[in-house]
Design an enzyme around this catalytic site. Structure first.
Site, mmCIF file in Angstrom:
data_model
loop_
_atom_site.group_PDB
_atom_site.id
_atom_site.type_symbol
_atom_site.label_atom_id
_atom_site.label_comp_id
_atom_site.label_asym_id
_atom_site.label_seq_id
_atom_site.Cartn_x
_atom_site.Cartn_y
_atom_site.Cartn_z
ATOM 1 N N THR A 58 -0.889 1.530 -2.661
ATOM 2 C CA THR A 58 -1.541 2.816 -2.914
ATOM 3 C C THR A 58 -2.008 2.894 -4.362
ATOM 4 O O THR A 58 -3.096 3.416 -4.655
ATOM 5 C CB THR A 58 -0.592 3.974 -2.585
ATOM 6 O OG1 THR A 58 -0.097 3.808 -1.251
ATOM 7 C CG2 THR A 58 -1.310 5.309 -2.684
ATOM 8 N N ASP A 59 -1.201 2.389 -5.284
ATOM 9 C CA ASP A 59 -1.622 2.312 -6.686
ATOM 10 C C ASP A 59 -2.886 1.471 -6.837
ATOM 11 O O ASP A 59 -3.836 1.861 -7.521
ATOM 12 C CB ASP A 59 -0.512 1.674 -7.533
ATOM 13 C CG ASP A 59 0.505 2.688 -8.036
ATOM 14 O OD1 ASP A 59 0.175 3.884 -8.089
ATOM 15 O OD2 ASP A 59 1.628 2.275 -8.378
ATOM 16 N N ILE A 60 -2.876 0.310 -6.223
ATOM 17 C CA ILE A 60 -4.009 -0.604 -6.347
ATOM 18 C C ILE A 60 -5.272 0.017 -5.762
ATOM 19 O O ILE A 60 -6.357 -0.055 -6.355
ATOM 20 C CB ILE A 60 -3.697 -1.949 -5.658
ATOM 21 C CG1 ILE A 60 -2.505 -2.647 -6.321
ATOM 22 C CG2 ILE A 60 -4.929 -2.859 -5.674
ATOM 23 C CD1 ILE A 60 -2.658 -2.879 -7.795
ATOM 24 N N GLY A 83 -6.610 2.580 -8.113
ATOM 25 C CA GLY A 83 -7.299 1.938 -9.221
ATOM 26 C C GLY A 83 -8.685 1.476 -8.833
ATOM 27 O O GLY A 83 -9.646 1.601 -9.613
#
Length: 439
Positions: free
Chosen positions: A209-211, A214
């Site tokens: 989810t972070d990636i 980003g």
């Protein structure tokens, strides 16, 4: 021969020439001695990113922009720096350089600034005047309280594209909460649909989810730069983990919204395509296979030496295969368990349907295709020596997308940025160091 400035740099330059605010200064491209761009192939040459992000989502975004040639100035807290500098073990060799940090911070320059000090704030405003984009990932309202919010920067640098990467966005009942990948993945349903059917929810093995956030932020910044090249106007961008995760539900979300179907955990299988999952081999390895068409299913049956299955009326269409999933998959699983991983990989070579072994991480980096495509690059780190980094995933026919600089050590470029980018005198820099505004 010196390459021309990028369109983004020209827009920034022209804006400053005509802006009534006396604090705006001429960009270096407007000066008699033009700063050379490293290469014409750098898509974002001349674009400067002021990076106030930490952890994963924000740094991943700015790293991608750096890969494409943007100059990324990473602002870190004195002494402590980005939190993930300490996220180990593992560390590289016998150093304190964490493997976590180096994975997302190449192509950046590090400056240590005390953002709470008056001197530190002024440095950020001065850098904003010389930058195209500011990226931050503080809880909404935090930077506003410090006098470093969007409106504060817009008053100083109206050309600036200001991107906030947060957990839940600036609005709604959760907006003030801190956000981490697995929490957003929980709220956004990803954990509910990940894992074995009769097991507990499973976290994806990387901060997916972070990636994704980003990547969303990177795309939004690129679009805003393109728009500014036409209008000369900066803007605020809000990207957040939860919205990204909900958007990434794609067909699973549509199944509920339009079909009334509440999805569940399916292990490696697919709710709408059969067969499409990992099958266990005789030597306890797994190979994932998938047939997206009836023609591919026929090919699979022949390679499995089960030609009668291809003509079975229960399995002649994907709709019927989904209906009779348990019967079909038990037949295929029993057959697959009769041979080893390597035997199946040899039999599947040249298949019309996609397949692939479930590799360990070591298997991934030993894979002949990964080696042939040079997906791993070595760079020289000032403390850790030679380190290995995964190269950018996208290739261009003309633009350059590559690792230019190793991940920086904490505050490695403080002096350089203050002196070369902002033009501060040696005396001023020393005073800033004495007061603790920089380190």
């Amino acid at each position: 021969m010196m390459a021309p400035p990028s369109s983004a740099s020209l827009v920034r330059c022209l804006y400053r020439l005509t802006a009534p605010n006396p604090r705006f200064i001429r960009h270096s491209y407007c000066q008699p001695q033009c700063r050379p761009i490293s290469t014409q192939g750098d898509a974002l040459a001349g674009v400067r990113i002021l990076d106030l992000t930490r952890i994963v989502a924000g740094p991943y975004c700015t790293m991608i922009l750096g890969d494409l040639g943007a100059e990324v100035i990473k602002v870190e807290r004195p002494i402590e720096g980005d939190e993930c500098r300490k996220w180990g073990p593992p560390f590289i060799g016998d150093t304190n350089e964490s493997c976590y940090f180096v994975a997302m911070n190449r192509n950046k320059k590090s400056i240590c600034v005390d953002m709470k000090s008056s001197g530190g704030k002024q440095i950020l405003f001065d850098l904003a005047l010389q930058s195209d984009v500011l990226v931050e990932n503080y809880v909404p309202g935090k930077l506003d309280e410090m006098g470093l919010g969007y409106e504060d920067f817009r008053a100083v640098a109206p050309h600036l594209i200001y991107c906030s990467v947060t957990g839940y966005g600036p609005n709604g009942p959760y907006s003030k909460r801190p956000g981490y990948d697995v929490i957003a993945a929980s709220f956004g349903g990803l954990l509910h649909i990940t894992g074995p059917p009769d097991g507990e929810p499973c976290k994806v093995g990387v901060a997916l989810t972070d990636i994704m956030t980003g990547l969303y932020a990177h795309g939004a910044i690129m679009a805003a730069l393109l728009q500014r090249s036409k209008t000369g106007i900066g803007q605020k961008i809000d990207a957040n983990l939860l919205s990204t995760q909900v958007a990434a539900l794609i067909n699973i979300g549509s199944n509920f919204l339009n079909g009334g179907v509440e999805s569940k955990r399916n292990g490696t299988s697919h709710p709408s395509i059969v067969p499409y999952e990992a099958l266990k081999t005789k030597d306890n390895c797994y190979i994932t296979i998938g047939t997206g068409s009836d023609k591919q299913f026929v090919d699979l049956c022949h390679r499995f030496e089960l030609p009668n299955i291809a003509n079975d009326e229960r399995f002649v269409s994907n709709k019927l295969r989904v209906k009779h999933r348990e019967i079909l998959m038990q037949i295929l699983k029993d057959r697959f368990y009769s041979k080893t991983r390597d035997e199946w990989l040899e039999l599947l070579e040249g298949a019309s349907f996609p397949y692939g072994p479930v590799n360990s991480i070591g298997d991934v980096f030993r894979d002949p295709h990964i080696r042939a495509t040079e997906a791993v690059k070595s760079v020289d780190h000032p403390i850790a020596g030679k380190i290995k980094l995964v190269a950018p995933a996208v290739q261009y026919s003309y633009a350059i997308n590559k690792i230019r600089l190793p991940p920086p050590t904490l505050g490695q470029h403080t002096q350089e940025i203050l002196q070369d980018v902002l033009g501060y005198s040696s005396e001023k820099i020393e005073n800033l160091k004495k007061t603790g505004a920089v380190a």
